[in-house]
Scaffold this active site. Structure first.
Site, PDB file in Angstrom:
ATOM      1  N   GLU A 110      -5.840  -3.529   5.199  1.00 20.16           N
ATOM      2  CA  GLU A 110      -5.245  -4.561   6.038  1.00 20.16           C
ATOM      3  C   GLU A 110      -6.325  -5.236   6.872  1.00 20.16           C
ATOM      4  OE1 GLU A 110      -2.088  -5.418   6.133  1.00 20.16           O
ATOM      5  OE2 GLU A 110      -0.940  -3.723   5.336  1.00 20.16           O
ATOM      6  N   HIS A 118       0.847 -10.771  -1.290  1.00 22.52           N
ATOM      7  CA  HIS A 118       1.581 -11.544  -0.285  1.00 22.52           C
ATOM      8  C   HIS A 118       0.857 -12.875  -0.077  1.00 22.52           C
ATOM      9  CE1 HIS A 118       3.171  -7.464   1.245  1.00 22.52           C
ATOM     10  NE2 HIS A 118       4.023  -8.021   0.402  1.00 22.52           N
TER      11      HIS A 118
END
Ligand SMILES: [Zn+2]
Length: 1039
Positions: free
Chosen positions: A972, A790
């Site tokens: 994350e 991403h």
């Protein structure tokens, strides 16, 4: 219950008194018991009977109404029962009869209030004239009968929850009446004695304006102006808080929706790609989805911060949860990956010659010193003559990462917490030492700075950009950079401006960027200590919302001038004007449009991902022509996520060129009055085929720039470009001692945009060419790490940078890791997205982390080949011990892992059929548990091991299920910072993120030490290493 059979007045009164006494001391249980025994019906029937006798007996009716009000509140079907027993009419009649008799009227209103709490009953009351009755009761400001008036407004508000009543209210002109009442009470009730009455009027309006016709009536009656004035008047008065809150909600509901000021929502950049564009349709939300979204919701505590996963997204099909090894391509195809695993086949001589002795080792920097740690204020930046070979430096490598584990850090951390640096620039400036973070003297010569600034203006500022022809630009840039580097020598670890400029030449962007952003060329040094989370100023969101309303109703000072736009090429900027200048046509830059709203306020629009009409969240742009000491307000008006850490302490990042030239080349967190909220822009219904358009969000913040006429850069998060990665990999390669460190970079494949996607292999060279050593070398287990699928998640790249630098370092832990594993690293799975300033997608406008189930070589090459490489490793029995894909998280704090567990998923979904026979190795929990103990930023409490249906095509789930890798993770990292552990209350700097990368690697070593298959040799060596260290880590290693 003797009420129904009692016809005798005295016995009814007695029963009512007993009931009243019983229920007044009793708990809810008594009332519920009474309701279950038909109590509501009995009371209602008594009401009807008593009311119909002439004249009505108020001695019975009043206690009866009090009981009805009390019981009605607890009885969910009360309204329905009242309707069936015809209690509505008699109550309305009684109320009308008693308009002048306050006490009796009040009792009737109490009953009406509970009747109206059911929408159906409320609608029936409306048909029977209940609203007209209320409008006979409520009056302009008075100090009489206020109790009755208050209950009347509450009855009306309850009635207006019914849409038919609201419609009737609009038709009868009640909107204007309510606004007049509101104004009257507002102007007279100066002591705020009657806040509940005033709030009651607003509640009524709020229900009405949920209807389109209600909003129209509200606008026509000057509602925006009236409520704006009210709210402005008493913004700082805490006693009228409930009124301001309602007024703001109404203002937001009624603000006319409009499309974004863009020619099209589609990206300004298009790129011809193979296959049809499969960009997912924009999620369509209806108005109703937002009705419950109150104003200032973020001020209500941080519990709303965590986004809860939907349980119905959990995969409950055991078949889909079970390991399913299999290939998505012909087996012969896997042979191509043999070439990417040369470490498995080549001879020692080939290994030696591959790296040779002729490499200019140490030319740029010596990596062997550098261990990325967040709190190190000193940059280990060695000049050429200081550089040294790793093996000569073993003894000095005492700054092992082991020293930095969580438990050993508190002292370091406390020191930095005492004086959180709010503005590192100011801090350095005010200390007057004239030294930068490395202790070098700062060439603080303002004259030379001015001269440099002119050069910079020429190169980096859009004002003069038009004067350069494209072909000469790169050379011009190089010349100016060269000059600046000579006058402002600044060495940064693992960075080289010259190399950056050279590398940028082969980076291919969709619109062929000619310009590089200064921070990317010049480099970034983390600030000496982490910055605190920004404390949210009370009421900042309502001030912004009122500002938005003011723009609508008092447009006289609104400039509304487009000063930058990718859609309108050519000079838009008036060179003589005082407005800011913007630019974004450089790698990872993506500002699409800038509109000057007021003298110091700008609306900004972010470009959508290439070949897509959505995903605006990441931003990176240049701004210049500013005055210092003036707060400039920026509103990014087309953000898409419904909430953001910008509401919970996060600030955007700023880089000042003048600061860099003064020796402080640093991205810092900046901005005050930061907040994030839904605005009045909606996607046009034309774009959605008539469906209600999705809504957009404002990120708003104010920046006070450090210098006049500076060139600055603002970004969502610390930028990390593809060119920065390619530069970094070259420097890393040159920095290692090839006799010790096996470091190879090659292309996994070419991207759609024509950029090589790098694949890095790191392990230790075999000590010598003895068969034993070569065998050990070739049989080391693999670890596979990927990142940046991403593109907007630049934090993932900083974590990766830390991991890479650590793995090639001379830290004893890194050595052990290299000697025991082969690391296969794909540091950027989506180079095209990063280069072109995308937030989420590839050039095909698709989220590459939803393409792992069946990637295709010509559509998703990086995923196809990353998967191919993993297949290949599996086919030769060498699947990785751990697979981890680094990501960034915009809604949560800290760093955490997502893993995969069949049992946890089924348990969570409360689907336990057959789970008792399921066998599952729980080792997937070990690595996160280890990281929780050692890594300051990491927390186990946010980890999740659930397999969601919507994640079936992510790297984590596919590698777990198809490759059988039980330790397959997504890591994350928050864009923001930490709310636990040693970094609690701090925003992440790049140092903390890099440290996390190194800690992740340490975690892999500890994981191995705790595994049953760990070699005796490794255990002995680790024990020696640990004995030499503090005792701190011991307990983590106990098996
Ligand atoms: Zn992500």
């Amino acid at each position: 219950m003797g009420l129904e059979s009692s016809s005798d007045r005295e016995s009814i009164l007695t029963i009512l008194k007993v009931l009243g006494d019983l229920l007044s001391v009793g708990t809810d249980r008594r009332i519920h018991y009474m309701i279950s025994k038909g109590g509501s019906e009995a009371l209602l029937q008594t009401l009807v009977d008593t009311a119909r006798t002439a004249p009505p007996d108020y001695d019975v009716l009043l206690p009866l109404f009090r009981l009805l009000a009390k019981v009605g509140l607890r009885d969910k079907k009360f309204g329905q029962k009242a309707l069936e027993l015809e209690a509505l009419d008699v109550t309305l009649i009684l109320a009308r009869k008693n308009l002048c008799h306050s006490q009796n009227l009040l009792h009737c209103l109490w009953a009406l209030r509970v009747f109206a709490s059911s929408v159906t009953t409320g609608a029936m009351l409306g048909i029977n004239g209940a609203m007209e009755l209320i409008f006979d009761i409520v009056t302009p400001y008075t100090r009489k009968r206020t109790r009755t008036i208050r209950v009347a407004t509450e009855v009306l508000a309850a009635l207006l929850k019914s849409k038919s009543n609201s419609r009737r209210a609009v038709n009868r002109g009640y909107v204007a009446s309510l606004l007049r009442l509101h104004q009257d009470w507002h102007s007279h009730d100066t002591a705020s004695t009657y806040v509940p009455i005033r709030r009651g009027f607003l509640l009524c309006l709020k229900h009405i304006v949920t209807l389109r016709s209600g909003r129209e009536a509200f606008l026509a009656a000057q509602g925006m102006e009236i409520l704006f004035t009210t709210a402005q008047d008493c913004l700082d008065d805490k006693s009228v808080e409930p009124i301001i809150s309602e007024a703001l909600q109404i203002l937001r509901l009624c603000y006319p929706k409009s499309p974004l000021p863009l020619v099209t929502a589609s990206s300004a950049y298009a790129f011809p790609v193979p296959g049809s564009i499969t960009s997912e349709p924009p999620c369509v939300l209806t108005e109703e989805d937002f009705e419950d979204d109150g104003d200032e919701d973020v001020d209500r505590g941080s519990s709303s911060e965590d986004v809860k996963e939907e349980d119905d997204d959990l995969e409950t099909d055991v078949d889909k949860l079970s390991s399913k090894p299999g290939l998505d391509r012909p087996e012969e195809e896997l042979m191509q990956y043999e070439a990417m695993c040369r470490e498995l086949s080549c001879s020692f001589e080939e290994l030696e010659s591959q790296f040779g002795d002729n490499v200019n080792f140490g030319e740029i920097q010596c990596a062997n010193h550098h261990i990325p740690t967040a709190a190190s204020s000193k940059q280990h930046c060695l000049s050429k003559d200081q550089s040294c070979r790793g093996q000569e430096n073993e003894e000095t490598a005492q700054t092992s990462l082991l020293h930095k584990v969580k438990i050993g850090r508190s002292t370091v951390h406390l020191a930095s917490r005492k004086r959180p640096v709010m503005n590192p620039y100011q801090n350095v400036q005010s200390n007057g030492l004239g030294r930068d973070s490395s202790g070098n003297e700062i060439p603080n010569d303002q004259a030379s700075l001015k001269e440099d600034a002119e050069d910079l203006d020429a190169i980096f500022c859009s004002r003069l950009r038009a004067f350069f022809s494209n072909s000469t630009r790169p050379r011009e840039t190089a010349t100016v950079i060269d000059k600046l580097l000579k006058t402002h020598p600044k060495r940064m670890p693992f960075h080289d401006p010259y190399l950056y400029v050279a590398k940028a030449g082969s980076t291919r962007s969709v619109v062929d960027f000619k310009t590089m952003a200064f921070p990317d060329i010049w480099g970034h040094c983390p600030p000496p200590s982490a910055q605190s989370l920004l404390e949210r100023k009370r009421g900042v969101q309502r001030i912004k919302i009122l500002e938005d309303v003011r723009r609508l109703i008092q447009p006289s000072d609104v400039i509304n001038k487009v000063i930058f736009s990718l859609d309108e090429p050519g000079a838009l900027q008036d060179m003589a004007s005082n407005c800011l200048r913007f630019f974004s046509q450089f790698e990872s830059g993506n500002l699409r449009k800038a509109i000057q709203v007021r003298e110091f306020e700008y609306d900004l629009l972010i470009n959508a991902d290439v070949n897509s009409a959505q995903h605006q969240q990441w931003f990176y742009f240049e701004v210049s022509g500013m005055r210092s000491a003036v707060p400039y307000h920026f509103n990014v008006i087309n953000c898409e996520k419904p909430n953001s850490q910008f509401n919970y302490g996060m600030q955007p990042t700023l880089y000042s060129v003048k600061e860099a030239l003064l020796g402080r080349p640093t991205w810092i967190r900046t901005g005050h009055d930061v907040c994030y909220y839904r605005n009045h822009y909606r996607q046009s219904t034309a774009a959605t085929g008539g469906a209600p358009g999705k809504c957009y969000y404002n990120l708003t913040f104010a920046v006070t720039f450090p210098h006049n006429e500076d060139v600055c850069y603002l970004a969502y998060h610390y930028p990390y470009t593809y060119t920065a990665l390619m530069t970094h990999l070259d420097i890393l390669e040159k920095s290692v001692n090839p006799k010790q460190v096996y470091f190879r970079q090659e292309a996994l494949c070419q991207t759609l945009g024509g950029n090589p996607c790098p694949l890095v292999t790191v392990t230790a060279m075999p000590e010598c060419n003895s068969t034993d050593h070569l065998e050990q070398f070739r049989h080391r287990p693999y670890q596979v790490i990927t990142a940046r699928v991403h593109p907007g998640e630049s934090n993932a790249s900083w974590v990766m940078k830390g991991a890479l630098e650590f793995l090639v370092s001379s830290d004893p832990v890194a050595r052990l890791l290299r000697e025991n594993f082969i690391f296969k690293i794909i540091p950027m799975l989506n180079p095209d997205g990063v280069i072109n300033g995308n937030h989420r997608c590839s050039l095909r406008g698709e989220d590459l982390n939803r393409q792992w189930l069946s990637p295709q070589a010509h559509l998703q090459p990086t995923i196809y080949h990353a998967k191919g490489l993993l297949y290949y490793l599996g086919s030769i029995g060498r699947s990785p011990v751990v697979f981890c894909d680094f990501h960034g998280h915009s809604q949560k704090k800290n760093v955490f892992l997502y893993g995969c567990s069949i049992k946890e998923t089924l348990w969570q979904a409360e689907c336990t059929v057959g789970t008792s026979t399921l066998l599952e190795d729980v080792s997937y929990r070990t690595l996160p548990k280890i990281l929780d103990k050692i890594a300051p930023a990491f927390t186990m409490s946010s980890c999740s091991f659930l397999v969601e249906k919507s994640r079936a095509s992510t790297a984590r789930v596919v590698v777990w299920r198809e490759m059988g890798v039980s330790r397959s993770y997504t890591m994350e990292s928050s864009y923001c910072g930490c709310n636990q552990g040693p970094y609690q209350g701090l925003q992440f700097g790049t140092g903390e993120l890099e440290e996390m990368g190194a800690m992740f690697c340490l975690g892999l070593l500890i994981l191995e030490l705790r595994s049953a298959s760990c070699s005796h040799q490794l255990l002995t060596r680790a024990a020696t290493l640990l004995n030499a260290e503090e005792e701190g880590l011991d307990h983590h290693l106990q098996r």
